[in-house]
Design a protein around this motif. Structure first.
Motif, PDB file in Angstrom:
ATOM      1  N   LEU A 216      17.971 -28.445  -7.689  1.00 57.53           N
ATOM      2  CA  LEU A 216      16.538 -28.390  -7.995  1.00 57.53           C
ATOM      3  C   LEU A 216      16.022 -29.757  -8.421  1.00 57.53           C
ATOM      4  O   LEU A 216      14.882 -30.118  -8.096  1.00 57.53           O
ATOM      5  CB  LEU A 216      16.269 -27.346  -9.088  1.00 57.53           C
ATOM      6  N   LEU A 217      16.867 -30.524  -9.127  1.00 59.70           N
ATOM      7  CA  LEU A 217      16.459 -31.876  -9.518  1.00 59.70           C
ATOM      8  C   LEU A 217      16.096 -32.712  -8.293  1.00 59.70           C
ATOM      9  O   LEU A 217      15.186 -33.547  -8.361  1.00 59.70           O
ATOM     10  CB  LEU A 217      17.591 -32.575 -10.273  1.00 59.70           C
ATOM     11  N   THR A 218      16.816 -32.493  -7.187  1.00 64.24           N
ATOM     12  CA  THR A 218      16.534 -33.302  -5.994  1.00 64.24           C
ATOM     13  C   THR A 218      15.164 -32.982  -5.394  1.00 64.24           C
ATOM     14  O   THR A 218      14.640 -33.752  -4.619  1.00 64.24           O
ATOM     15  CB  THR A 218      17.610 -33.121  -4.889  1.00 64.24           C
ATOM     16  N   VAL A 219      14.587 -31.786  -5.709  1.00 53.85           N
ATOM     17  CA  VAL A 219      13.245 -31.507  -5.171  1.00 53.85           C
ATOM     18  C   VAL A 219      12.120 -31.594  -6.204  1.00 53.85           C
ATOM     19  O   VAL A 219      10.973 -31.803  -5.835  1.00 53.85           O
ATOM     20  CB  VAL A 219      13.155 -30.141  -4.440  1.00 53.85           C
TER      21      VAL A 219
END
Lengths: 345, 266, 266, 345
Positions: C115-118
């Motif tokens: 989720l951090l990547t989005v």
């Protein structure tokens, strides 16, 4: 001999009330009653799948009320056949023998012979879901018969197949029944089926057995009005008075051989009422002038409603007779029936 | 179709279907985007380095084996329970369903604390058999607790779909209840049971909160990912996270395939 | 009953049933014991102190509201998807089911990293709308990701149970697809939809691994429990853990009751 | 007028093949065919729930093939009634009017009058699952009829209720049909039902319409052997040779009025074959010496199988005749039938 003694069982809305009956070895006993949950419950009680609330079930005098179904030897064939979908036809038929620990060779031979008997030998490697209704029913019968049950319990076995296939299966049932002394206990709502197959017929209404009779006798003595209604009897006439020569009903004098003063109803089969344009010459019959009220198709025959004074009767005639008699509403005809064609209860 | 206007060809435009498809795509995108994002953000070199890392390897094998142990132990006890719930009607049955769902709604760290009270140093179990804190069996217990509802619910659904008539027919043909269970009920519910086992295994692998309370060491992969994220930041954590993600997705895909094949053969 | 021996009264002993009940009880005990253990280990004073603790109170209200936001957002998008999956047959349908189950099997810390990547600082979303790291919406996103499968699966089951005939009949009576959906499909699947919403909410509340990666602060209760356990040990963590546990169980019990009542009225 | 032009639709194992038919306003059209999935698919195609693969459906000449079901005005009553379980009977009946946006008062009045018409006014506040099969069927009919459909599609409407209730419902169907000019398109496997209700009867076998006829004509010209088999015709005899006086079949000379040289089969209704102990005096009839082979119960009548040389025939007689004729296996009797009772195809 299978005997049920005062069986009671309540299940939801349905109640089996004080059911007592006995069936001899080799007998084909048909329980006739309206569609509903009750008849399946009845069979499951006999099979040992549902415990009765009270009462006993005996086999040749020995109490089997608490014997579990797998050791009772009463095979049950459900209306939906209950074939095992993960096994092929051969696996289904062999199931009962395998459960009893027979060796492979015996199982194979008996599966062959039983499937031969029921005409499904060519289906042995098919899965049940690929079969027609009739083939599924034959498989279910083979699966049950191979275990040589003491009692074969049949739940509306012909209800879910085509009319023509039902006719063929009736013969199959009669044939396999005649091959041994297995009791067949068959429940149905179909009167024809009961008449064709039953050695004895029991009429079950509201969870009680109201009448046990033979196919020959059942229409002569339907016992009470509710049973008569269920059997679809027409021309059931309430008797006003018993006279020396017969009885009076709705102002019409009917000559019968009734001697029993307790008779309350008489009835005549619609097919026993003859219609003609001119009076019959025969003097021994009840003969009345009547007026046509209406008619309806009743299968391949026509049911003509006629009135004799205040009495309304139905007569069943062929389409050719209908044409010959030039029937229209209001046509005046003569109707006649033999004294011996009058039944009472 | 809710407000159909005809096109030239006389075919109305299915508005309801279009709106539904659009909304449904949003939620699918929400699931796929992060997973695609993390995979795309990691280079092949990063992933293969992480896969070769001894710490990652041992954590992965610990994670997989602990979750597998948990699944096997719960299959033996959970399947009979699922069968009873599918077949018997008794007082308190719906309460049992609620109890079985409890581990899903119990916060994970709370579950870990709760498990400590029964398998920790000072518990009856711990003082008799030795504490499970910081051991592989302890990790398996934590995984089992949070994941067992998936198995029981799936197996229950499977058994509920098997018509009782089939079992009754088998009984009247001479099969004992035990034989009926193994030759009729289990084969017919098999697909759901297997799906439940896969879900339970996967759910066990995914657990972090309850496991980290019971055992920070030996370290499962989710714990390792957490530690690396805290100590070295996103980039370092990501490669280990991707390795476990790939393993999980592969197992899941392979076993779903098997479950599907089996059900088609039947 | 697998090997029935008759008792005096002629009633056989149901061996299979006994063995099944015994095995089933084991797994129930395994679920109940830790929860009973943690409740019994905490005195009433401890619990009421924790309930009065400002830090605990604000974490609880954050946890409940973030999970509720996640549930509402996913209901709007997830229900149409569940309906399409229950009614339409199309290529890739079973793949969609697998995708929907993915969040259950994705390890929680991995989900957080993904989720951090989005939604993180460097992502497309983060650089456009601002990063969600360390915010309540970020927590809701983490909760939504791990819990949305519960809602979709439950709603799908509900819709699948509604006979297509009923919808077809409604159509021939003059109802548009949209009207049919809201007057026939949703009311008849309502119990399952509501159950799915409860499960999703509860599952969101329980999440720790994904949430802690996205936002250590503001602190949800599972994170608070973890911090207190790490910093002060079991005794301090327990009281906060019990407070959340009690809240979860009460909500769960109350909403299950409502869901049951509704279905009985229908 | 409803017209179907060359409709084709494949769905699983079932195929509707090149179906063309037309039904006039106010007509009661019965599609008769064996049980199976096909007939429901057919109705769903007409209703617009399933798109045909090819072909067109028109109403009064206007193409409605792609008009969605809710704007087509063809109401479909499923075999399982498809009542909405979350609404009471009143809510079910009102559904179609509410969907069309009628105001509350109109809805209420029309629900009252429609439920009155179908005899279910006292059930308005009951939930469907508490009703009997017949009551559910009446509710389903009321729910469909209140929308004043152009076409009412009925899927085996009498198959799931008691025989007696089925008889009552037949009258209800006929009555509500006669009240307006709604087309009734009724599918069934029950021949009696088709004869009773249909203005026209179409026989559908294997997804094609094999015969469209009236109830009066259908047994006279069954078109082909498969249709004859499905209709349950007995005494279908293969003709060996057409003679000046009639035909020869299995060595027996039958006098008929056949003039058409292409005839391949003749058939006689079992109820049109008369049996007697002595020869009839009438000379105009076909009269043969015959031997009884066997008999079976056929409802309330008996079907007696007799052989005339190599020809086997079935005759339907009443139980009283059976007793009078003292029938046993091997009894020698005389059988007779009118030339006009012989049909050919």
């Amino acid at each position: 001999m299978l005997e049920l003694h005062s069986i009671n069982r309540k299940l939801g809305d349905f109640t089996l009330a004080d059911l007592t009956m006995s069936v001899s070895k080799g007998e084909y006993f048909v329980i006739l009653g309206p569609s509903g949950v009750g008849k399946t419950v009845f069979l499951e009680v006999v099979a040992g799948l549902i415990r009765p609330d009270s009462g006993r079930i005996t086999w040749d005098g020995a109490d089997v009320t608490f014997v579990p179904p797998e050791r009772r030897g009463f095979a049950l064939v459900y209306q939906d056949y209950a074939l095992f979908p993960h096994l092929d036809v051969a696996g289904n038929i062999a199931y009962g023998l395998r459960a009893r620990g027979f060796d492979k060779k015996t199982v194979k031979n008996r599966v062959q012979s039983t499937s031969e008997l029921l005409g499904i030998r060519n289906l042995l490697h098919r899965k049940p879901q690929t079969l027609s209704g009739g083939e599924q029913q034959r498989t279910a019968l083979a699966r049950a018969m191979i275990t040589e049950p003491k009692v074969l319990l049949l739940d509306e076995p012909l209800a879910a197949v085509d009319p023509r296939e039902a006719e063929r299966l009736r013969r199959v049932l009669r044939d396999i029944h005649q091959r041994g002394d297995t009791i067949f206990l068959h429940v149905t709502h179909n009167v024809d089926e009961a008449l064709y197959l039953g050695d004895k017929i029991g009429v079950m209404l509201d969870g009680t057995l109201r009448l046990v009779s033979t196919p020959e006798e059942i229409f002569r003595s339907p016992n009470d009005r509710e049973v008569a209604d269920f059997l679809g009897l027409r021309n059931v006439i309430h008797v006003d008075e018993i006279t020396p020569d017969g009885c009076r009903a709705a102002g019409v004098e009917i000559s019968t051989s009734i001697t029993d003063g307790s008779v309350t109803h008489v009835w005549i089969r619609p097919e026993d009422i003859l219609l003609s344009e001119k009076p019959f010459e025969s003097s021994a019959r009840n003969q009345f002038r009547c007026t046509v009220i209406g008619w309806e198709s009743s299968g391949r025959l026509l049911e003509v409603r006629i009135s004799v004074d205040d009495l309304t009767l139905s007569a069943l005639i062929t389409r050719s007779s209908f044409d010959d008699l030039k029937i229209e509403s209001g046509t005046v005809l003569y109707c006649t029936f033999k004294s011996s064609a009058i039944y009472c209860f | 179709m809710s407000n159909p206007r005809s096109t030239k060809a006389g075919r109305p435009i299915p508005w309801t279907g279009l709106v539904f498809t659009l909304l449904g795509s949003l939620v699918l995108l929400f699931i796929i985007a992060p997973l695609a994002g993390i995979l795309l953000a990691s280079s092949f070199g990063e992933i293969s380095d992480a896969a070769a890392d001894e710490e990652v390897r041992s954590s992965v094998s610990l994670t997989l084996s602990a979750a597998l142990m948990a699944t096997i132990a719960c299959t033996v006890t959970g399947i009979p329970l699922a069968y009873l719930l599918a077949r018997k009607r008794f007082f308190g049955r719906s309460t049992l369903f609620a109890i079985i769902d409890l581990p899903i709604i119990v916060p994970h760290t709370t579950a870990g604390i709760a498990l400590l009270t029964v398998v920790g140093r000072d518990s009856l179990f711990g003082s008799t058999f030795g504490s499970l804190v910081g051991t592989a069996p302890g990790i398996a217990v934590a995984m089992a607790f949070v994941s067992v509802p998936f198995l029981i619910n799936a197996a229950h659904n499977g058994f509920a779909k098997v018509p009782v008539h089939l079992e009754s027919a088998a009984r009247t043909l001479g099969a004992s209840p035990c034989r009926t269970f193994f030759t009729i009920s289990v084969p017919l519910a098999w697909r759901d049971i297997l799906t439940g086992m896969i879900m339970m295994w996967a759910r066990g692998i995914s657990e972090f909160g309850a496991v980290v309370i019971i055992a920070y060491h030996p370290m499962t992969t989710p714990t390792l990912v957490f530690e690396r994220f805290n100590d070295y930041g996103l980039a370092h954590a990501r490669s280990a996270a991707v390795v476990l993600l790939i393993i999980c997705v592969l197992i899941f895909a392979a076993l779903r395939f098997v479950a599907k094949r089996r059900s088609r053969e039947e």
